[in-house]
Design a protein around this motif. Structure first.
Motif, mmCIF file in Angstrom:
data_model
loop_
_atom_site.group_PDB
_atom_site.id
_atom_site.type_symbol
_atom_site.label_atom_id
_atom_site.label_comp_id
_atom_site.label_asym_id
_atom_site.label_seq_id
_atom_site.Cartn_x
_atom_site.Cartn_y
_atom_site.Cartn_z
ATOM 1 N N ALA A 155 1.020 -1.263 0.075
ATOM 2 C CA ALA A 155 0.125 -0.004 0.055
ATOM 3 C C ALA A 155 0.915 1.423 -0.040
ATOM 4 O O ALA A 155 0.507 2.234 -0.695
ATOM 5 N N THR A 156 1.834 1.362 0.838
ATOM 6 C CA THR A 156 2.865 2.404 0.579
ATOM 7 C C THR A 156 3.411 2.655 -0.668
ATOM 8 O O THR A 156 3.677 3.878 -1.105
ATOM 9 N N TYR A 157 3.954 1.597 -1.408
ATOM 10 C CA TYR A 157 4.309 1.688 -2.751
ATOM 11 C C TYR A 157 3.217 2.201 -3.669
ATOM 12 O O TYR A 157 3.506 2.988 -4.489
ATOM 13 N N ALA A 158 1.997 1.972 -3.542
ATOM 14 C CA ALA A 158 1.014 2.457 -4.307
ATOM 15 C C ALA A 158 0.643 3.754 -3.935
ATOM 16 O O ALA A 158 0.439 4.553 -4.791
ATOM 17 N N PRO A 180 11.868 10.440 0.036
ATOM 18 C CA PRO A 180 11.342 9.117 0.126
ATOM 19 C C PRO A 180 10.972 8.412 -0.987
ATOM 20 O O PRO A 180 10.695 6.992 -0.897
ATOM 21 N N VAL A 181 10.747 8.939 -2.040
ATOM 22 C CA VAL A 181 10.218 8.352 -3.405
ATOM 23 C C VAL A 181 11.445 7.555 -3.830
ATOM 24 O O VAL A 181 11.704 6.388 -4.078
ATOM 25 N N GLY A 182 12.596 8.304 -3.825
ATOM 26 C CA GLY A 182 13.930 7.408 -4.349
ATOM 27 C C GLY A 182 14.435 6.724 -3.264
ATOM 28 O O GLY A 182 14.886 5.536 -3.632
ATOM 29 N N TYR A 195 9.300 5.714 4.886
ATOM 30 C CA TYR A 195 7.954 5.470 5.119
ATOM 31 C C TYR A 195 7.452 6.562 5.633
ATOM 32 O O TYR A 195 6.166 7.042 5.285
ATOM 33 N N TYR A 196 7.907 7.392 6.585
ATOM 34 C CA TYR A 196 7.239 8.470 7.609
ATOM 35 C C TYR A 196 6.808 9.321 6.568
ATOM 36 O O TYR A 196 5.804 10.021 6.543
ATOM 37 N N LEU A 197 7.942 10.224 5.700
ATOM 38 C CA LEU A 197 7.591 11.153 4.828
ATOM 39 C C LEU A 197 6.914 10.744 3.744
ATOM 40 O O LEU A 197 6.033 11.495 3.125
#
Length: 413
Positions: free
Chosen positions: A96-99, A131-133, A195-197
């Protein structure tokens, strides 16, 4: 409150409402930060500051007794808690985080918002891209380590039917190792903050800048607490919004003014925004209500001081949140945009110690300065002057950015 009395128009009694940013931590963290950093600042600046417990009530907080410049001041600090909402929004699985990553990146990039934010300050945009990178790097590491483990299994000397089983087993090992590695990264997020950001930026982006219903409901509760304090025998009610809490403060205070809940002869009502990241939300297409509130609040008689610092890479330093959002009017009076000037208000040794601690610097506004200038969080929250009087006649920072940059400037009715 204590029995101190205001003299010569100065503040003797104050209520402070602190609105945190997107933070899942218990509010006692802010009490301890105030206690330790306040003691340090008091020793440096030569005033007295004492904390004591606050009776249990609707909000979490503490009381402060201060003696500054020969004046006694009693302040009650309340933390307006929404950390439970933050925690709920962070309770996502790894997939879900990657989504979220994909949806959030698409929201900011496809709309052109990310490019316009880069015009203002690269620091907070880099913080948003981090956070994306980092999550993509973690995924790549997990895949490569899984592939390595699968290759080792595939080297086992079996053929025929066992060889076919081994091929299937190598794929299972690949997936299993990748999952284990991703879970390890998630458990270590207290070090990586990926994950937090990601959850932080995704929370604002999921409705394209509009507030989720659960947050709107909590903000209405916050407004009730502030309105109640405005009916008390106080000299000032000070609202402090830090980081994401700054744009919450803008909307809460706008609602209070529009609803006629700010008594004309009550305590002075003031707003202090610190380390604000308003453009990350106000530049989104669906942030019509926030843009309306920025436009409205900037015209009110209520003092609003916005403090940032170029040394804070997580904030839109010296960016006037009203002007850059494209909602400035001819009647604009606020905010007064000033710099905490970390390189000047922190000694070279202290600045060297903190310079690369980006998240710690984002909280420096709530901490002690060993070379304090005209910004002192503890003088503002526990000192004898209202926010308006403290900065009366103060010119805004000459290097402030007040050029409209948002693609979306329409406002809610």
């Amino acid at each position: 409150m204590s029995d101190v009395q205001a003299q010569d128009g100065q503040v003797a009694r104050r209520r402070v409402f602190y609105i945190p940013g997107y933070d899942p931590i218990h509010p006692r963290r802010y009490r301890e930060l105030y206690r330790t950093e306040g003691a340090t600042q008091a020793a440096i600046s030569g005033y007295d500051l004492t904390l004591r417990p606050k009776p249990r009530g609707k909000t979490y907080g503490w009381r402060v007794d201060a003696v500054m410049d020969g004046n006694c001041v009693a302040a009650e600090v309340d933390v307006l808690v929404w950390s439970d909402i933050v925690r709920d929004s962070m309770s996502n699985s790894i997939p879900a985080t990657y989504a979220q990553l994909v949806r959030t990146a698409w929201t900011y990039i496809a709309s052109g918002t990310l490019r316009r934010l880069m015009w203002l300050r690269k620091g907070p945009v880099i913080a948003a891209l981090y956070p994306v990178g980092m999550l993509l790097v973690q995924l790549l590491v997990a895949i490569l380590l899984g592939r390595l483990a699968a290759a080792i299994v595939a080297l086992l000397p079996f053929g025929g039917m066992l060889g076919q089983v081994l091929t299937v087993l190598s794929w299972i090992v690949w997936v299993a190792v990748a999952i284990v590695v991703l879970r390890w990264f998630e458990k270590k997020d207290g070090k990586f903050f990926a994950y937090y950001l990601m959850h932080d930026y995704a929370y604002s982006a999921r409705l394209n800048g509009a507030n989720p219903p659960e947050l709107e409901e909590r903000m209405a509760t916050f407004a009730d607490c502030i309105a109640e304090a405005l009916g008390e025998d106080l000299d000032e009610v000070l609202v402090v919004g830090h980081s994401s809490g700054a744009h919450l403060g803008v909307s809460i205070l706008s609602d209070l003014h529009r609803a006629g809940r700010v008594p004309p002869h009550g305590p002075a009502l003031s707003f202090l925004s610190l380390g604000q990241v308003v453009p990350m939300v106000s530049f989104l297409k669906g942030a019509k209500q926030l843009r309306r509130d920025l436009h409205f609040l900037s015209q009110q008689a209520m003092p609003w001081v916005d403090v940032t610092a170029p040394g804070d890479g997580c904030a839109f330093a010296l960016c006037d949140p009203v002007s850059v959002s494209g909602v400035e009017s001819a009647g604009k009076r606020w905010p007064l945009v000033i710099s905490a000037a970390f390189t000047q208000t922190l000694s070279p040794a202290r600045w060297k110690e903190l310079r690369w601690k980006f998240f710690r610097l984002h909280f420096q506004y709530l901490c002690a300065f060993d070379r304090p200038g005209d910004y002192d969080y503890f003088r503002i929250t526990a000192g004898p002057l209202t926010l308006g009087d403290r900065y009366r006649g103060r010119a805004p920072s000459a290097s402030r950015i007040d050029v409209p940059a948002s693609k979306y400037t329409d406002m809610a009715p």
